[in-house]
Design a protein around this motif. Structure first.
Motif, PDB file in Angstrom:
ATOM      1  N   LEU A 118       0.732  -1.147  -0.005  1.00 23.08           N
ATOM      2  CA  LEU A 118       0.277  -0.046  -0.013  1.00 23.08           C
ATOM      3  C   LEU A 118       0.986   1.232   0.325  1.00 23.08           C
ATOM      4  O   LEU A 118       1.563   1.511   0.523  1.00 23.08           O
ATOM      5  N   GLY A 119       0.529   2.038  -1.086  1.00 27.37           N
ATOM      6  CA  GLY A 119       1.625   3.085  -1.134  1.00 27.37           C
ATOM      7  C   GLY A 119       0.934   4.299  -0.866  1.00 27.37           C
ATOM      8  O   GLY A 119       0.138   5.162  -0.306  1.00 27.37           O
ATOM      9  N   CYS A 120       0.146   5.053  -2.222  1.00 24.83           N
ATOM     10  CA  CYS A 120      -0.982   5.720  -1.830  1.00 24.83           C
ATOM     11  C   CYS A 120      -2.423   5.449  -1.409  1.00 24.83           C
ATOM     12  O   CYS A 120      -2.916   6.500  -0.442  1.00 24.83           O
ATOM     13  N   ALA A 123      -5.428   4.864  -6.027  1.00 25.87           N
ATOM     14  CA  ALA A 123      -4.992   4.789  -7.550  1.00 25.87           C
ATOM     15  C   ALA A 123      -4.520   5.493  -7.680  1.00 25.87           C
ATOM     16  O   ALA A 123      -5.025   6.433  -8.957  1.00 25.87           O
ATOM     17  N   GLU A 124      -2.997   6.027  -6.936  1.00 21.81           N
ATOM     18  CA  GLU A 124      -2.473   6.627  -8.267  1.00 21.81           C
ATOM     19  C   GLU A 124      -0.775   6.252  -7.960  1.00 21.81           C
ATOM     20  O   GLU A 124      -0.575   6.439  -9.443  1.00 21.81           O
ATOM     21  N   CYS A 125       0.148   4.744  -7.301  1.00 21.40           N
ATOM     22  CA  CYS A 125       1.151   4.791  -7.296  1.00 21.40           C
ATOM     23  C   CYS A 125       1.135   2.934  -8.125  1.00 21.40           C
ATOM     24  O   CYS A 125       2.677   2.724  -8.562  1.00 21.40           O
ATOM     25  N   HIS A 137      -5.378  -4.259 -11.508  1.00 25.94           N
ATOM     26  CA  HIS A 137      -6.040  -3.681 -11.016  1.00 25.94           C
ATOM     27  C   HIS A 137      -5.479  -3.085  -9.818  1.00 25.94           C
ATOM     28  O   HIS A 137      -4.684  -3.632  -9.110  1.00 25.94           O
ATOM     29  N   TYR A 138      -5.760  -1.647  -9.507  1.00 24.72           N
ATOM     30  CA  TYR A 138      -5.609  -1.293  -8.133  1.00 24.72           C
ATOM     31  C   TYR A 138      -6.004  -1.860  -6.800  1.00 24.72           C
ATOM     32  O   TYR A 138      -7.267  -1.825  -6.622  1.00 24.72           O
ATOM     33  N   ALA A 139      -5.220  -2.721  -5.740  1.00 22.67           N
ATOM     34  CA  ALA A 139      -6.661  -2.963  -5.155  1.00 22.67           C
ATOM     35  C   ALA A 139      -7.296  -2.326  -3.760  1.00 22.67           C
ATOM     36  O   ALA A 139      -7.680  -2.653  -3.186  1.00 22.67           O
ATOM     37  N   CYS A 140      -5.668  -1.470  -4.145  1.00 26.77           N
ATOM     38  CA  CYS A 140      -6.637  -0.371  -3.078  1.00 26.77           C
ATOM     39  C   CYS A 140      -7.833   0.248  -3.311  1.00 26.77           C
ATOM     40  O   CYS A 140      -8.284   1.444  -2.320  1.00 26.77           O
ATOM     41  N   SER A 141      -8.702  -0.133  -4.619  1.00 26.54           N
ATOM     42  CA  SER A 141      -9.950   0.978  -5.251  1.00 26.54           C
ATOM     43  C   SER A 141     -10.932  -0.196  -5.556  1.00 26.54           C
ATOM     44  O   SER A 141     -11.321   0.036  -6.358  1.00 26.54           O
TER      45      SER A 141
HETATM   46  S1  FES Z   1      -1.415   1.796  -3.376  1.00 24.77           S
HETATM   47 FE1  FES Z   1      -1.234   3.022  -4.025  1.00 24.77          FE
HETATM   48  S2  FES Z   1      -2.193   2.383  -6.697  1.00 24.77           S
HETATM   49 FE2  FES Z   1      -3.525   1.107  -4.482  1.00 24.77          FE
END
Ligand code: FES
Ligand code: FES
Length: 240
Positions: A118-120, A123-125, A137-141
């Motif tokens: 998990l970075g940002c 849905a940015e990194c 897919h971005y799993a954070c989103s």
């Molecule tokens: S943590 Fe950065 S895109 Fe999901």
């Protein structure tokens, strides 16, 4: 051909249920009643954002830390969890998840799959990239309850059961790509997903394919060399 900005925009739109025409998934679901999930299972993006705002969370590079208290706070307020079964790395895994819980959160904190970074958390990194039905897919989103009946692949599921590394992972070792490697799982998963559609890319095509991923060490040239080696390893493995 779509421009890089259009492709990223469509990809990010898809994460939030917005298709290439700018229509929300809810609108499309109205067109196809069969695709509507039971109302109790659906959480709109608005609900998700509301949950974050209610927690008093400002956009922050450490937002995932704050999200923990937001999620726990919502649970305490009776938002409730429900048991879901998801197919992760070929195994059916069960977890109690909140309706607004993201896949990245479930993978890391409920299933112990901390290879997904998990970075940002917005849905940015791309550091949280996983494959869902073979598509990055971005799993954070992605909300966890939306991936039931779909196949999730994380970095932990890439190697063979015998422990043989995936050709792209081997490419990273061969070329000693990456510096701190925090971004590495996301880049590898994005690359594996892209190579499924274009197994023999040029360097610039592969750069385009992983352009939704960022490296805070800015080690892009070496990363690309490693991923190109990975692509070559994949072609060799499929010809063997
Ligand atoms: S943590 Fe950065 S895109 Fe999901
Ligand atoms: S190698 Fe450090 S973030 Fe990419």
């Amino acid at each position: 051909m779509q421009s890089r900005e259009e492709t990223i925009s469509i990809r990010r739109g898809a994460e939030f249920g917005i298709d290439a025409r700018g229509e929300t998934r809810e609108m499309n679901e109205k067109e196809d009643p069969k695709s509507i999930e039971p109302r109790s299972d659906t959480v709109s993006r608005r609900d998700l954002i509301k949950g974050v705002i209610v927690g008093g969370v400002a956009v922050s590079s450490a937002s995932y830390l704050f999200r923990a208290s937001t999620l726990l706070g919502q649970s305490a307020l009776g938002m409730g969890e429900r048991l879901v079964t998801i197919d992760v790395n070929g195994q059916l895994r069960r977890a109690d998840v909140m309706r607004q819980e993201t896949l990245a959160w479930t993978l890391r904190h409920k299933l112990g799959l901390t290879g997904t970074k998990l970075g940002c958390d917005r849905a940015e990194c791309g550091s949280c990239t996983v494959l869902i039905d073979d598509v990055p897919h971005y799993a954070c989103s992605v909300l966890t309850h939306t991936v039931r009946n779909r196949k999730v692949l994380t970095i932990e599921g890439l190697a063979s059961p015998e422990g043989k590394l995936h050709p792209v992972q081997q490419g990273v070792i061969d070329e000693q790509g990456f510096q701190c490697a925090f971004c590495m799982p996301g880049f590898i998963m994005a690359s594996v997903g892209f190579l499924k559609t274009n197994p023999n890319p040029t360097r610039s095509e592969l750069a385009f394919g992983v352009s939704g991923n960022l490296c805070r060490c800015q080690d892009y040239d070496k990363i690309l060399t490693a991923l190109m080696r990975g692509a070559e390893n994949m072609r060799r493995a499929s010809n063997a």
